[in-house]
Design a protein around this motif. Structure first.
Motif, PDB file in Angstrom:
ATOM      1  N   GLU A 113     -16.472   2.855 -14.887  1.00 25.84           N
ATOM      2  CA  GLU A 113     -15.207   2.693 -15.616  1.00 25.84           C
ATOM      3  C   GLU A 113     -15.150   1.355 -16.345  1.00 25.84           C
ATOM      4  O   GLU A 113     -14.475   1.223 -17.372  1.00 25.84           O
ATOM      5  CB  GLU A 113     -14.028   2.802 -14.633  1.00 25.84           C
ATOM      6  CG  GLU A 113     -13.816   4.207 -14.100  1.00 25.84           C
ATOM      7  CD  GLU A 113     -12.756   4.270 -13.007  1.00 25.84           C
ATOM      8  OE1 GLU A 113     -12.149   5.347 -12.832  1.00 25.84           O
ATOM      9  OE2 GLU A 113     -12.532   3.240 -12.324  1.00 25.84           O
ATOM     10  N   GLU A 170      -3.939   1.080  -4.518  1.00 25.72           N
ATOM     11  CA  GLU A 170      -4.423   1.506  -5.825  1.00 25.72           C
ATOM     12  C   GLU A 170      -5.677   2.349  -5.687  1.00 25.72           C
ATOM     13  O   GLU A 170      -5.848   3.342  -6.405  1.00 25.72           O
ATOM     14  CB  GLU A 170      -4.714   0.262  -6.683  1.00 25.72           C
ATOM     15  CG  GLU A 170      -5.081   0.580  -8.139  1.00 25.72           C
ATOM     16  CD  GLU A 170      -6.564   0.879  -8.358  1.00 25.72           C
ATOM     17  OE1 GLU A 170      -6.899   1.523  -9.378  1.00 25.72           O
ATOM     18  OE2 GLU A 170      -7.385   0.469  -7.509  1.00 25.72           O
ATOM     19  N   HIS A 182      -5.855   6.170  -6.946  1.00 30.92           N
ATOM     20  CA  HIS A 182      -6.841   6.504  -7.975  1.00 30.92           C
ATOM     21  C   HIS A 182      -7.691   7.687  -7.547  1.00 30.92           C
ATOM     22  O   HIS A 182      -7.954   8.613  -8.328  1.00 30.92           O
ATOM     23  CB  HIS A 182      -7.713   5.282  -8.257  1.00 30.92           C
ATOM     24  CG  HIS A 182      -8.692   5.477  -9.364  1.00 30.92           C
ATOM     25  ND1 HIS A 182     -10.008   5.798  -9.150  1.00 30.92           N
ATOM     26  CD2 HIS A 182      -8.541   5.398 -10.714  1.00 30.92           C
ATOM     27  CE1 HIS A 182     -10.634   5.907 -10.303  1.00 30.92           C
ATOM     28  NE2 HIS A 182      -9.771   5.667 -11.273  1.00 30.92           N
ATOM     29  N   ASP A 203      -5.500  10.846  -7.641  1.00 32.18           N
ATOM     30  CA  ASP A 203      -5.111  11.234  -8.997  1.00 32.18           C
ATOM     31  C   ASP A 203      -6.241  11.963  -9.722  1.00 32.18           C
ATOM     32  O   ASP A 203      -5.986  12.750 -10.653  1.00 32.18           O
ATOM     33  CB  ASP A 203      -4.693   9.998  -9.807  1.00 32.18           C
ATOM     34  CG  ASP A 203      -3.337   9.467  -9.388  1.00 32.18           C
ATOM     35  OD1 ASP A 203      -2.586  10.194  -8.692  1.00 32.18           O
ATOM     36  OD2 ASP A 203      -3.025   8.307  -9.736  1.00 32.18           O
ATOM     37  N   SER A 250     -14.507  11.907  -7.571  1.00 29.23           N
ATOM     38  CA  SER A 250     -14.904  10.561  -7.988  1.00 29.23           C
ATOM     39  C   SER A 250     -16.356  10.536  -8.442  1.00 29.23           C
ATOM     40  O   SER A 250     -16.710   9.828  -9.393  1.00 29.23           O
ATOM     41  CB  SER A 250     -14.696   9.574  -6.833  1.00 29.23           C
ATOM     42  OG  SER A 250     -13.317   9.406  -6.548  1.00 29.23           O
ATOM     43  N   ARG A 273     -14.684  -0.090  -4.411  1.00 30.49           N
ATOM     44  CA  ARG A 273     -14.043  -0.080  -5.730  1.00 30.49           C
ATOM     45  C   ARG A 273     -13.851  -1.499  -6.257  1.00 30.49           C
ATOM     46  O   ARG A 273     -14.108  -1.787  -7.426  1.00 30.49           O
ATOM     47  CB  ARG A 273     -12.717   0.662  -5.659  1.00 30.49           C
ATOM     48  CG  ARG A 273     -11.960   0.714  -6.983  1.00 30.49           C
ATOM     49  CD  ARG A 273     -10.874   1.772  -6.985  1.00 30.49           C
ATOM     50  NE  ARG A 273     -10.083   1.734  -8.206  1.00 30.49           N
ATOM     51  CZ  ARG A 273     -10.483   2.216  -9.377  1.00 30.49           C
ATOM     52  NH1 ARG A 273     -11.688   2.758  -9.482  1.00 30.49           N
ATOM     53  NH2 ARG A 273      -9.708   2.160 -10.441  1.00 30.49           N
TER      54      ARG A 273
END
Length: 630
Positions: A103, A173, A177, A180, A268, A618
């Motif tokens: 990302e 978070e 993430h 989501d 993911s 992450r």
């Protein structure tokens, strides 16, 4: 000596002339310090290398758990891959690190030793705080600093507080993430359990819950909840799947075997691949590649066709897991457990635990100049004891002599306290009011789980069927964390009858009855003047029928689910050398990472192991690519 101490010796005289030798000897005797060892040739040359007292330099172990660094020549390399971020290991931590780095725009390659078909992350619960998932249920937001403080307290200060802070502050978070990204259904997803309804998302409220104590369902909101001197919060996403009643008792399959966490992680993986991350399966990490200055510039792996060399311009991230299956590493590094095992006549193979990992990444880092965090090194052992089907809750516990020995509400201290008791029985004693003790347990790892109320309802049904005076006891379904394995409960109309069934006789029986009488007196007084148990948990044992669950204290433990002690790093998870200087290009996450667990697996919420792996994986990927973190 570490800390300077005041003396009446004149410093000038102490440090000059012939007085120095005598003064040093006097100070050594005064302060109880042995005279310093003479410097080695390396010290004299100015290298700063200290003499080693163990087989492996820098460790006290007398077993060579490290071995020699593999030497692989260029003509053995069958393939070379250029990348920016190389992630070694595709578990919970590696998946999230690879995704975050992709990302951030990096070229990412992931090396995973299992086949693509057999790849599956372990576990079911993600410990975290302040996610939308939790806040929408009324759990939070909570104060990050207060939670970080509690982790540091539970770890005895043997952690890097900034790494713990990064975990706590960024955990919400990270979980949001992950969740989501789940867009259900998706034909690309391999179902974790083929018998589930494929139309139900793993993020459906029927499939993922938060562990809470029983009193939370009765209106308790004064978080944190304090039990046994420790604070706890509701902070777990448990991907437990559908309630099952077809548990294979012989193989010990609980809900953990039916976890849907891997389905969530597959989204993911897919998102990372869409962004360019490349996965390489059936390759085992073998050795790191360094330049003449010690910078890690890549790694060599071994695949089906031979050795593969990866050149990584930004970083190599170690996410290969623990050393749970490596008996030599366990015997060489797990000092406390080794000493207990030796006293019990056990061998190094007896320590081997459940995870399949061999410590490859940790050894690679040590060959490159890194070090494991110093002993004692953590394992996933806590929440032990006579927990029965209700989990670890604040019932009265007695040992084989009939003595009470600890504050039973202190889940953090269970296994070290039990190990110090006489070999033999540990029994949890309760009565017809057993449910009050269960409701008052904290939401620590191993404690009663009311996040799925059906579990408590089913336990009530099973407890009502306990056959009194049966020396074999009665099986009851558990409500501990998420597991549905069965535990034995013994019952009797009288305390004497119950203790007799458990095997107490003679002086032990008399002592156990006296212990219960004394405990009841403390309960009626409302103050545990012996061990300080919380007044809410001081529930007398007086109304039959009486019940008990038991465990056998063997005075030794294996490593259980796995090892937690990892590599020394700086606050950015960059592996450091013996002087604390970062080894450029080398990072550690997941169970390769040290500085997060202290002595064992302390949990102010369940799921710290996977929660910290997911979150810090992450965070590491973000840091490597210049993204913002909390």
């Amino acid at each position: 000596m570490g800390i300077e101490e005041k003396t009446t010796i004149n410093r000038r005289a102490f440090l000059t002339g012939a007085a120095a030798t005598g003064a040093l000897a006097a100070a050594s005797a005064m302060f109880g310090c042995a005279p310093a060892a003479q410097p080695s040739e390396a010290d004299a040359a100015g290298t700063g290398a200290a003499p080693s007292i163990g087989t492996v330099d820098g460790y006290s172990s007398v077993i060579d758990w490290l071995g020699s660094k593999p030497e692989i020549s260029d003509d053995e390399i069958v393939e070379t891959v250029d990348t920016e971020v190389l992630v070694l290991g595709g578990g919970n931590a590696g998946i999230q690190c690879a995704l975050a780095a992709a990302e951030g725009g990096a070229k990412v390659d992931v090396v995973e030793k299992t086949s693509e078909e057999n790849r599956k992350v372990k576990g079911e619960d993600i410990g975290h705080c302040n996610s939308k998932f939790l806040i929408d249920q009324g759990y939070g937001p909570f104060d990050v600093g207060e939670i970080v403080e509690e982790f540091c307290i539970r770890c005895g200060g043997r952690v890097r507080p900034e790494i713990v802070r990064k975990y706590v502050a960024n955990s919400g978070e990270a979980v949001d993430h992950m969740m989501d990204l789940v867009q259900w259904p998706d034909d690309r997803i391999k179902l974790a359990v083929t018998t589930i309804d494929p139309d139900i998302s793993p993020c459906d409220p029927s499939q993922v819950i938060c562990q809470v104590p029983g009193i939370a369902l009765e209106g308790f909101t004064d978080w944190p909840m304090k039990r046994g001197g420790y604070r706890s919060w509701p902070g777990t996403a448990m991907f437990m799947g559908t309630i099952r009643h077809d548990v294979d008792k012989e193989n010990g399959n609980g809900v953990g075997a039916f976890s849907r966490l891997d389905e969530v992680q597959q989204f993911s993986i897919l998102r990372g691949q869409e962004l360019g991350a490349t996965w390489h399966f059936e390759e085992s990490a073998t050795v790191l590649v360094q330049d003449e200055n010690g910078k890690v510039t890549g790694a060599i792996t071994k695949g089906p066709d031979g050795y593969v060399k990866y050149n990584a311009s930004k970083a190599v991230v170690l996410a290969t897991g623990d050393y749970c299956q490596n008996a030599d590493m366990l015997w060489g590094l797990q000092d406390e457990l080794v000493e207990w095992a030796m006293r019990a006549g056990k061998t190094k193979e007896d320590l081997v635990g459940m995870s399949p990992n061999m410590g490859e990444g940790i050894k690679m880092a040590c060959w490159a100049g890194g070090y494991m965090e110093a002993s004692p090194r953590a394992t996933n052992q806590n929440g032990s004891g006579a927990n029965g089907p209700w989990g670890v809750c604040p019932m009265l516990w007695i040992n084989s002599k009939g003595d009470r020995f600890m504050n039973e509400a202190s889940v953090q201290q269970n296994f070290p306290e039990i190990l110090r008791q006489p070999k033999g029985l540990i029994a949890a004693i309760t009565d017809s009011n057993w449910a009050e003790s269960v409701k008052n347990g904290a939401p620590d790892h191993g404690s009663p789980n009311f996040g799925r109320p059906e579990y408590f309802t089913e336990l009530q049904e099973d407890m009502a069927k306990v056959e009194l005076e049966n020396p074999e006891g009665t099986e009851c379904r558990t409500m501990c964390i998420a597991e549905r394995t069965h535990k034995i409960v013994y019952g009797s109309k009288t305390l004497e009858g119950l203790l007799g069934i458990l095997g107490y006789e003679g002086e032990a029986l008399k002592n156990a009855l006296a212990t219960i009488d004394h405990y009841n007196e403390l309960c009626h007084a409302g103050v545990d003047s012996d061990f300080g148990k919380d007044s809410e948990c001081m529930i007398p044992i007086k109304n039959g029928p009486f019940y008990a669950s038991t465990a056998e204290n063997q005075r030794w433990l294996g490593v259980g689910l796995g090892t937690m002690g990892g590599l020394e790093t700086d606050d950015a998870m960059n592996v450091v050398d013996r002087d604390g200087n970062p080894i450029e290009g080398l990072y550690a996450i997941g169970r390769c990472l040290g500085g997060t667990f202290g002595f064992s697996n302390p949990n102010p919420w369940a799921g710290k192991n996977i929660g910290s792996a997911v979150t810090l994986g992450r965070v590491c990927g973000k840091l490597l690519t210049g993204q913002e973190i909390s």
